[in-house]
Design an enzyme around this catalytic site. Structure first.
Site, PDB file in Angstrom:
ATOM      1  N   TYR A   1      14.579  30.332   6.869  1.00 23.44           N
ATOM      2  CA  TYR A   1      13.554  31.011   7.527  1.00 23.44           C
ATOM      3  C   TYR A   1      13.935  31.423   8.861  1.00 23.44           C
ATOM      4  O   TYR A   1      14.598  30.356   9.662  1.00 23.44           O
ATOM      5  CB  TYR A   1      12.437  30.336   7.327  1.00 23.44           C
ATOM      6  CG  TYR A   1      11.721  30.089   6.124  1.00 23.44           C
ATOM      7  CD1 TYR A   1      11.011  31.430   5.788  1.00 23.44           C
ATOM      8  CD2 TYR A   1      11.487  28.922   5.332  1.00 23.44           C
ATOM      9  CE1 TYR A   1      10.764  31.363   4.516  1.00 23.44           C
ATOM     10  CE2 TYR A   1      11.113  29.113   4.128  1.00 23.44           C
ATOM     11  CZ  TYR A   1      10.485  30.031   3.688  1.00 23.44           C
ATOM     12  OH  TYR A   1       9.909  30.167   2.598  1.00 23.44           O
TER      13      TYR A   1
ATOM     14  N   LYS B   1       0.905  -1.000  -0.112  1.00 27.05           N
ATOM     15  CA  LYS B   1       0.109   0.043  -0.003  1.00 27.05           C
ATOM     16  C   LYS B   1       0.838   1.404  -0.091  1.00 27.05           C
ATOM     17  O   LYS B   1       2.209   1.130   0.224  1.00 27.05           O
ATOM     18  CB  LYS B   1      -1.149   0.143   1.273  1.00 27.05           C
ATOM     19  CG  LYS B   1      -0.095  -0.223   2.523  1.00 27.05           C
ATOM     20  CD  LYS B   1      -1.126  -0.185   3.886  1.00 27.05           C
ATOM     21  CE  LYS B   1      -0.216  -0.252   5.014  1.00 27.05           C
ATOM     22  NZ  LYS B   1      -1.086  -0.319   6.354  1.00 27.05           N
TER      23      LYS B   1
ATOM     24  N   MET C   1      10.322  24.041   2.281  1.00 27.71           N
ATOM     25  CA  MET C   1       9.779  23.145   1.436  1.00 27.71           C
ATOM     26  C   MET C   1      10.396  22.482   0.290  1.00 27.71           C
ATOM     27  O   MET C   1      10.211  21.141   0.167  1.00 27.71           O
ATOM     28  CB  MET C   1       8.380  23.906   0.967  1.00 27.71           C
ATOM     29  CG  MET C   1       7.576  23.050  -0.045  1.00 27.71           C
ATOM     30  SD  MET C   1       6.073  23.845  -0.733  1.00 27.71           S
ATOM     31  CE  MET C   1       5.137  24.146   0.547  1.00 27.71           C
TER      32      MET C   1
ATOM     33  N   ARG D   1      -9.863  -0.334  15.462  1.00 27.65           N
ATOM     34  CA  ARG D   1      -9.554   0.358  14.180  1.00 27.65           C
ATOM     35  C   ARG D   1     -10.683   0.056  13.178  1.00 27.65           C
ATOM     36  O   ARG D   1     -11.748   0.397  13.086  1.00 27.65           O
ATOM     37  CB  ARG D   1      -8.169   0.307  13.785  1.00 27.65           C
ATOM     38  CG  ARG D   1      -7.777   1.468  12.820  1.00 27.65           C
ATOM     39  CD  ARG D   1      -6.113   1.616  12.631  1.00 27.65           C
ATOM     40  NE  ARG D   1      -5.795   0.172  12.085  1.00 27.65           N
ATOM     41  CZ  ARG D   1      -4.632  -0.027  11.620  1.00 27.65           C
ATOM     42  NH1 ARG D   1      -3.549   0.947  11.652  1.00 27.65           N
ATOM     43  NH2 ARG D   1      -4.301  -1.190  10.932  1.00 27.65           N
TER      44      ARG D   1
END
Length: 347
Positions: free
Chosen positions: A250, A40, A298, A134
């Protein structure tokens, strides 16, 4: 006219032999049980088109997905009856898709059982909730007439804390054993990667490893037996000479105290390299360690090139030993691995 895509500034080398060897190792540790593979989330970020053929050729015959949208890519490599979808069938459309493709749903509730029956039924798996709360049916649900009418291949459950030495493992096994006589099934399946390390009582007929296939170590007993599979690299896209007092990134979290040759690297949290992974970390150029300066952004990080000689266009190695990276960042190995972005060119 189709224009050729230029070379990417991010690349991910996949060691196919390590992936195959990890599956063979887990298959051996599974004892008499057959060993499947969770593929998956694009094979945990490795890439279905690389992972599934490699695992298939190594001997894997059962593949597990979460979403129906993941099915077509896997069916390009294996037969439909080898593919199981853990989320089951939520509605008639998903049931029709299952019938049309031949992929096998994992039925998680009496409601899903009814949807599957109304679509014509056929082979399915059933998930039992043994204490994770779950997905999956309760023991009482197994007595529902619709559930009893299912053609069940594997009766399954999922371990919540197999990576820990905890009583929950034995408790879940006990619940699962109570479920076995309540529903006719051809085989049983309980263990994930960490569960395999718990031994024969947990492995039963079919194991479903995921993380450990791709280089993760979810249980201490697997250390030294599992090989790293993914090796990311990122290119330097600009260099500059910093003077004392120059600020980087940043919020100016790093300020030069000495003349520094810096490189801006095409790698950021959009590529799965999270800010927590950058703290106190370094990229590598050959034998040279290049500390990260300031915050990860990013699409970029900045590194101290030091005396490495690395320049624009050179590729740097990104550390990707999953247990070590998880320990240093506080992120889980699963988060790190599945966070690998689409911008990596996979080899």
């Amino acid at each position: 006219m189709r224009i050729a895509e230029p070379p990417r500034s991010l690349r991910l080398t996949i060691d196919r032999e390590a992936l195959a060897e990890n599956w063979r190792t887990l298959d051996t540790l599974s004892g008499d049980a057959a060993t499947g593979a969770a593929v998956k989330a694009d094979a945990y970020g490795i890439g279905v088109d690389i992972a599934v053929p490699t695992l298939r050729d190594a001997g894997c015959r059962q593949f597990f997905l979460a979403h129906w949208s993941e099915v077509p890519a896997v069916l390009a490599h294996v037969e439909a009856d080898a593919v199981s979808i853990l989320h089951g069938v939520r509605n008639a459309e998903e049931a029709a898709f299952a019938k049309g493709t031949g992929a096998v749903p994992v039925i998680n509730s009496p409601r899903q059982a009814a949807i599957w029956r109304d679509a014509g039924g056929g082979t399915c798996h059933v998930m039992v909730d043994s204490g994770m709360n779950r997905l999956g049916m309760s023991l009482a649900d197994l007595g529902d007439p619709v559930v009893q009418s299912l053609q069940v291949d594997a009766l399954m459950s999922h371990l919540a804390s197999a990576d820990e030495d905890t009583a929950q493992n034995a408790d879940q096994l006990a619940v699962f054993r109570k479920a076995v006589p309540l529903l006719a099934a051809k085989r049983l399946s309980l263990s994930n990667s960490a569960g395999i390390a718990l031994g024969a009582d947990f492995n039963i007929d079919l194991t479903r490893p995921g993380l450990a296939l791709y280089g993760g170590i979810p249980h201490p007993a697997l250390r030294g037996k599992i090989r790293q599979v993914a090796f990311p690299q990122a290119a330097i896209i600009q260099t500059r000479d910093l003077s004392p007092g120059d600020k980087v990134g940043y919020n100016a979290k790093w300020i030069a105290e000495r003349p520094t040759r810096a490189g801006t690297v095409s790698l950021g949290y959009a590529d799965g390299f999270m800010r927590l992974m950058g703290q106190g970390s370094a990229l590598h150029f050959g034998e040279h360690e290049l500390p990260i300066l300031g915050r990860v952004s990013m699409d970029m990080v900045v590194v101290d090139l030091g005396e490495s000689g690395a320049g624009e266009g050179d590729f740097l190695d990104v550390p990707f030993d999953l247990p070590d990276l998880a320990a240093r960042s506080g992120l889980s190995q699963y988060e790190i691995l599945t966070g690998l972005g689409r911008r990596f060119e996979r080899f």
